[in-house]
Design a protein around this motif. Structure first.
Motif, short mmCIF file in Angstrom:
data_model
loop_
_atom_site.label_atom_id
_atom_site.label_comp_id
_atom_site.label_asym_id
_atom_site.label_seq_id
_atom_site.Cartn_x
_atom_site.Cartn_y
_atom_site.Cartn_z
N ASP A 188 0.87 -1.17 0.00
CA ASP A 188 0.00 0.00 0.00
C ASP A 188 0.91 1.22 0.00
OD1 ASP A 188 -1.88 1.99 0.49
OD2 ASP A 188 -2.15 1.46 2.59
N ASP A 189 1.18 1.85 -1.13
CA ASP A 189 0.50 1.66 -2.38
C ASP A 189 1.51 1.46 -3.50
OD1 ASP A 189 -1.75 1.60 -4.14
OD2 ASP A 189 -1.48 3.70 -4.56
N ASP A 242 -5.30 2.03 -5.72
CA ASP A 242 -4.83 1.80 -4.36
C ASP A 242 -5.22 0.38 -3.96
OD1 ASP A 242 -3.74 2.29 -1.85
OD2 ASP A 242 -4.67 4.26 -1.68
N MET A 243 -4.62 -0.10 -2.89
CA MET A 243 -4.80 -1.51 -2.54
C MET A 243 -6.24 -1.85 -2.19
SD MET A 243 -4.06 -1.75 1.38
CE MET A 243 -5.73 -1.35 1.88
N TYR A 295 -11.70 3.29 5.15
CA TYR A 295 -10.78 3.48 4.03
C TYR A 295 -11.06 4.83 3.39
CZ TYR A 295 -8.24 1.80 -0.21
OH TYR A 295 -7.34 1.61 -1.24
N SER A 321 -3.48 -5.37 5.40
CA SER A 321 -3.06 -4.01 5.07
C SER A 321 -2.66 -3.23 6.32
CB SER A 321 -4.19 -3.27 4.35
OG SER A 321 -5.38 -3.29 5.11
N GLU A 325 2.01 -7.03 4.86
CA GLU A 325 1.09 -7.17 3.74
C GLU A 325 1.53 -8.27 2.76
OE1 GLU A 325 -0.12 -2.43 3.87
OE2 GLU A 325 1.28 -3.14 2.36
#
Length: 344
Positions: A188-189, A242-243, A295, A321, A325
Motif C-alpha cells: 500500500d500503495d 490503491d490496494m 478506508y 493491510s 502485507e
C-alpha cells in the motif's frame, strides 16, 4: 486487443520502490526514482508544490482528461523525544496498529543525511524481566527505538546527530515467492504505482495511445489524507489506484483486482464503477466488488477538496493491510490490464 504487461519490468520496479524508504513527508528520494523512470519511458513530468509528480500522456482525443493516481508515501514514524536512557520515543505517521511494528528493524534518517539502524520495541520487551511483558499495552507511549550504536544517554544520542523530528522508516522485508506471492510492508500503495508504470511501459513497448489525455498523479501525502487534495483542473474523471482490502465481509482475494463501490467517504461514481466491472468481465480479469468502511483514497481527497470530477477506486487485493502485507503478482498485472482497457 488486450495489452500484456511486462511482468519482469513491473516486479523489478516494485521491488526497487519497496526497498526505497518513503514515509509520508520523507519522499524526495523515491520521487527522484519516479522522475528517472518517467524520463526513461519518455513521459512528461511536472511537480506540484508539495512534491507530488504529475505525468502527462497525450491521447487521441484531447476533449477529456482521465486522471490516474497512486501514492508512494508509506506508513512510518518520527522521533518525538530522545529519552534519558538513549532510546527514542516515536510518533506515528499514518494509521497502523502499534503492535504490528513491534520487534521490527528500522532506520533513523537525520536532518544531516546520516542513517542509523535500530529496532522498535516495547519498553517492557523481555518476559524474563517484566512480569507484564505479554500483556503490556502496545501504544505509542510504551514503545521506543533501540539504536544500534553505543548510547547510554540522551546526550550520546544527540552527539550522533539524531534529534526530534527525524524520520524513522520501517524495513520493508520484501519477498517474492516462486508461487507468485509478494510479501512486504508498503504494498500500500507501491504495488499500484508499479502497476501504473507497467501501463506506461506497455504504451511505449506496444506503441499505443489512450483514447483521451491521461494524467498520472503520483502523490506523496495520501497516508495523512491530503495526497490528491489538489489535482490539475483539466481532469474530468479520476481513478484512484490503491490496494484492495481483504477480510471479514469482503470478497476480494490476493489474486483479484478490487473494485471499490463505497468507502468511508461515500459511494464512488456509479457509471465508472459499472464500466470497470464490465471491462473486467470482458477481459476475463478476476475481480471483486467490495465496500470498505475504514478506508479513504486520493480520489476521495480530491472530491472532498472540491474537485469537479467523478471518481472510482481500484487496485490489487492486499492481505493484512497496514501490517505485514501480501498480494499476488497476478493482481498487480491484472490491475495494469484493467486500467489499459479503461483508457483505451
Amino acid at each position: 486487443m488486450s495489452i500484456q504487461p511486462n511482468e519482469n519490468y513491473v516486479l523489478n520496479l516494485l521491488e526497487d520502490l519497496l526497498n526505497t524508504p518513503s514515509p509520508t513527508g520523507y519522499t524526495a528520494h523515491i520521487m527522484k526514482r519516479i522522475e528517472q523512470e518517467a524520463a526513461e519511458l519518455g513521459v512528461s513530468l511536472t511537480w506540484n508544490e508539495k512534491g507530488g509528480a504529475i505525468l502527462s500522456v497525450p491521447g487521441q482525443d484531447n476533449s477529456r482528461t482521465i486522471g490516474l493516481s497512486g501514492h508512494v508515501d508509506t506508513l512510518g514514524a518520527m522521533v518525538r523525544a530522545v529519552k534519558s536512557g538513549g532510546t527514542l520515543r516515536l510518533t506515528s505517521i499514518g494509521g497502523f496498529m502499534m503492535n504490528s511494528m513491534e520487534n521490527e528493524y528500522c532506520v533513523i534518517h537525520t536532518r544531516s543525511g546520516q542513517k542509523y539502524t535500530g529496532t522498535i520495541l516495547s519498553t517492557h520487551p523481555s518476559v524474563h524481566v517484566y512480569s507484564d511483558a505479554r500483556d503490556f499495552k502496545r501504544i505509542e507511549a510504551n514503545m521506543e527505538v533501540r539504536i544500534d550504536e553505543w548510547v547510554d544517554s540522551a546526550e550520546d544520542v544527540k552527539k550522533l546527530g539524531i534529534g526530534v523530528g527525524d524520520y524513522v522508516s520501517f524495513d520493508a522485508r520484501v519477498v517474492m515467492t516462486p508461487s507468485g506471492y509478494i510479501k512486504s510492508r508498503h504494498l500500500d500503495d507501491k504495488a499500484s504505482v508499479a502497476a501504473l508504470f507497467g501501463l506506461l511501459e506497455s504504451m511505449k513497448r506496444e506503441n499505443w495511445k489512450p483514447k483521451h489525455n491521461v494524467k498520472l498523479l503520483i502523490s506523496n501525502y495520501e497516508e495523512v489524507g491530503h495526497g490528491a487534495a489538489y489535482i490539475p483542473s483539466d481532469i474530468n474523471e479520476m481513478i484512484a489506484v490503491d490496494m484492495g482490502c481483504i477480510g471479514d465481509d469482503l470478497s476480494c482475494k490476493e489474486t483479484d483486482v478490487s473494485i471499490c463501490a463505497k468507502d468511508s467517504s461515500g459511494p464512488y461514481d456509479y457509471e465508472m464503477t459499472s464500466r470497470l466491472i464490465q471491462l473486467a468481465e470482458r477481459e476475463g480479469i478476476p475481480y471483486a466488488v467490495d465496500v470498505y468502511p475504514h478506508y479513504g483514497s486520493d480520489a476521495s481527497a480530491a472530491l472532498s477538496a472540491g474537485s469537479n470530477i467523478k471518481a472510482a477506486l481500484i487496485g490489487p487485493g492486499v492481505h493484512a493491510s497496514h501490517a505485514m502485507e501480501r498480494t499476488h503478482k497476478q493482481a498487480v498485472l491484472n490491475t495494469v490490464r484493467l486500467l489499459a482497457a479503461y483508457i483505451r
